[in-house]
Design an enzyme around this catalytic site. Structure first.
Site, PDB file in Angstrom:
ATOM      1  CG  LEU A  13      -2.122  -0.981   1.105  1.00 10.70           C
ATOM      2  CD1 LEU A  13      -2.935  -0.979   2.380  1.00 10.70           C
ATOM      3  CD2 LEU A  13      -2.999  -0.638  -0.094  1.00 10.70           C
TER       4      LEU A  13
ATOM      5  NE  ARG B 265       0.206   1.999  17.031  1.00 14.06           N
ATOM      6  CZ  ARG B 265       1.066   2.418  17.958  1.00 14.06           C
ATOM      7  NH1 ARG B 265       1.175   3.710  18.202  1.00 14.06           N
ATOM      8  NH2 ARG B 265       1.810   1.573  18.638  1.00 14.06           N
TER       9      ARG B 265
ATOM     10  NE  ARG C 295       0.353   8.303   8.752  1.00  9.55           N
ATOM     11  CZ  ARG C 295      -0.102   8.044   9.983  1.00  9.55           C
ATOM     12  NH1 ARG C 295      -0.914   8.903  10.584  1.00  9.55           N
ATOM     13  NH2 ARG C 295       0.253   6.939  10.604  1.00  9.55           N
TER      14      ARG C 295
ATOM     15  CG  HIS D   1      -0.903  -6.537  23.429  1.00  8.29           C
ATOM     16  ND1 HIS D   1      -1.139  -7.010  22.158  1.00  8.29           N
ATOM     17  CD2 HIS D   1       0.424  -6.261  23.500  1.00  8.29           C
ATOM     18  CE1 HIS D   1      -0.003  -7.021  21.473  1.00  8.29           C
ATOM     19  NE2 HIS D   1       0.968  -6.561  22.263  1.00  8.29           N
TER      20      HIS D   1
ATOM     21  CG  ASP E  95      -7.097  -9.543  21.274  1.00  2.94           C
ATOM     22  OD1 ASP E  95      -7.089  -8.320  21.458  1.00  2.94           O
ATOM     23  OD2 ASP E  95      -6.070 -10.244  21.330  1.00  2.94           O
TER      24      ASP E  95
END
Length: 335
Positions: free
Chosen positions: A19, A43, A49, A84, A114
């Site tokens: 990418l 993130r 971006r 985490h 998670d």
């Protein structure tokens, strides 16, 4: 081979693109035009971006559902911070109650943050948004944060606390090992047996199996002051037989009492065998897809692929012609 172990990637071809290459970005945006949904786990701000953020993607496909998976969410003072599962459930309030009285909280593997608060909430959000998009023709962004999702999983505990039936001391309540009838007990062979006889009729069957039915010395089931003593009594009884002996005693009853099986033996339990809860793919025993669908049953179509192993075949299946693929490979857009 590399990647074979990652069972979470089963049934999914792995297409690798770079990418940071503008040709790869354009490829992704071209694919977005015919996609129903897209999920990214960078993130906050990274997808933007790279040029594949919600604004760019929704400009190509206004009905697209754009899913975003993070620990802290897309905004807030901790959005850019590393973390985490254990961190997300620590501040969401989900970790604190998990443990026994007078002991530290016990991390529940990475299931609550998670997978439960993260992956499952994202999947639910994607499906809900896809249903809405099919009706309105308009897409949207699904911001799934593990901290939010794990907090949501605790909703029933907030209800219990507000109603006055859940104390703030860890390990003193009905569902957190405080109650003798909702607990895990060690058996004579060093294994464990789980009890969940909450309702009175199920508790009666639990007492029957333990040989305690008709004992006039027993306190009322909901006498919380007597719970510690009753736990000791139950523990002493469970230590008199092996796990499998207790399993035979409670088999077919409504005592809500079952053997605690390890992940390596669960696939052998008769109920799991009957429901095909586990499958074996290329010699690897693993949980089968869930839930079950009556008309379009799920199946593991292929073992997991190493990252990027299916780039060409995956793009061809999507409708990208081989000439374009060759140009993308030559430009370094494909990894």
């Amino acid at each position: 081979p590399p990647g074979y172990w990652d069972i979470l990637n089963r049934s999914r071809p792995s297409v690798g693109v770079d990418l940071k290459n503008p040709d790869a970005v354009e490829l992704v945006l071209d694919l977005v035009e015919s996609a129903d949904g897209l999920i990214e786990g960078f993130r906050p701000g990274v997808a933007e971006r790279l040029g594949v953020g919600p604004e760019e993607c929704l400009a190509r496909n206004k009905a697209l559902v754009y899913g975003r998976m993070t620990g802290w969410g897309q905004d807030g003072p901790m959005a850019e911070t590393a973390g985490h599962d254990i961190d997300y459930i620590a501040i969401s309030g989900a970790l604190w109650p998990l443990g026994r009285a007078h002991e530290a909280p016990v991390p529940p593997l990475n299931l609550v943050g998670d997978f439960g608060g993260g992956g499952m909430m994202l999947a639910f959000g994607m499906v809900a948004a896809l249903l809405e998009s099919a009706r309105s023709g308009e897409g949207q962004v699904v911001d799934a944060a593990m901290v939010d999702g794990s907090a949501s999983l605790m909703t029933i505990i907030y209800s219990f606390h507000a109603f006055g039936i859940w104390g703030e001391e860890r390990g003193s309540n009905m569902l957190d090992t405080g109650a003798p009838f909702y607990e895990v007990y060690e058996t004579s062979d060093g294994k464990y047996f789980a009890c969940g006889g909450i309702e009175a009729k199920f508790y009666a069957e639990l007492l029957e199996g333990l040989g305690l039915a008709g004992d006039d010395s027993l306190p009322d089931q909901m006498d919380r002051d007597q719970w510690p003593a009753m736990k000791e009594r139950f523990a002493a009884v469970f230590r008199t037989k092996t796990r499998d002996e207790w399993a035979a005693i409670f088999d077919g009853t409504d005592a809500c009492a079952e053997p605690v099986l390890s992940p390596w033996e669960a696939h052998e339990h008769p109920h799991n065998v009957a429901r095909s809860t586990f499958v074996e793919v290329d010699g690897v025993v693993q949980p089968a897809p869930a839930p079950k669908f009556s008309r379009t049953p799920s199946a593991v179509s292929r073992p997991p692929s190493p990252p990027g192993a299916d780039t060409v075949s995956g793009l061809v299946e999507w409708g990208v012609d081989e000439v374009t693929i060759a140009k993308l490979r030559e430009s370094g857009a494909l990894s």
